[in-house]
Design a protein around this motif. Structure first.
Motif: not given
Length: 188
Positions: A7-16
């Protein structure tokens, strides 16, 4: 053979994404739900959520550990205002929405009146919300202080009872050391 993609998403994007999913399903947006949905550590979830509440305004804290999504999530489009010449014309441009040219100052005033009313209403609602949050926080702190005081009073009353029992167990005259506890004998 299949390979797992990272998963290349940032932690912020994962939370969003988790917030959008929880909100879409009608589930509560809580610290625990976000941690369970994202698989991230509680520290990372809390860090992202704190930024979304305090800096970005994406989330609003309903009570400790419970949040609600603020409408209008996503990037705010740029808005440009341009005053043109002496005739008081105004151009309002909004990215991806278009351009509005206002040639009549009365129309500009009418728009300003309408938007200032919306702003005032939103400001009033936000103030009510903030006042409610402060009141709720104060109520929770007061309840906690009452619990702590009740516990301390119970401890002091138990200590008082123990001291009273110890005091009652001691003979009074002998504890004073006056020598009245033994009868005097005469020697002849």
């Amino acid at each position: 053979m299949t390979t797992l993609s990272k998963d290349t998403r940032t932690s912020r994007q994962i939370v969003l994404d988790a917030i959008a999913e929880l909100a879409g399903l009608g589930h509560a947006i809580t610290r625990e739900n976000l941690q369970a949905t994202t698989g991230l550590t509680q520290h990372i979830v809390d860090d992202n959520v704190s930024r979304m509440v305090d800096e970005e305004g994406t989330l609003r804290r309903v009570r400790p550990g419970v949040y609600e999504l603020v409408r209008g999530i996503g990037k705010m489009p740029n808005v440009y205002f341009t005053d043109i010449g002496e005739d008081s014309s105004l151009i309002i441009e909004v990215d991806d929405c278009g351009k509005l040219v206002i040639n009549d100052p009365r129309v500009a005033r009418k728009i300003a009146e309408r938007l200032s009313g919306n702003y005032a209403q939103n400001l009033m609602l936000e103030m009510k919300y903030q006042f409610g949050m402060v009141s709720q926080d104060l109520m929770l702190e007061l309840k906690q202080a009452k619990r702590e005081l009740s516990q301390r009073i119970a401890e002091l009353e138990a200590e008082k009872s123990n001291l009273a029992r110890k005091l009652a167990e001691r003979p009074t005259q002998s504890s004073l050391g006056l020598g009245f506890d033994e009868p005097a004998t005469s020697q002849h």
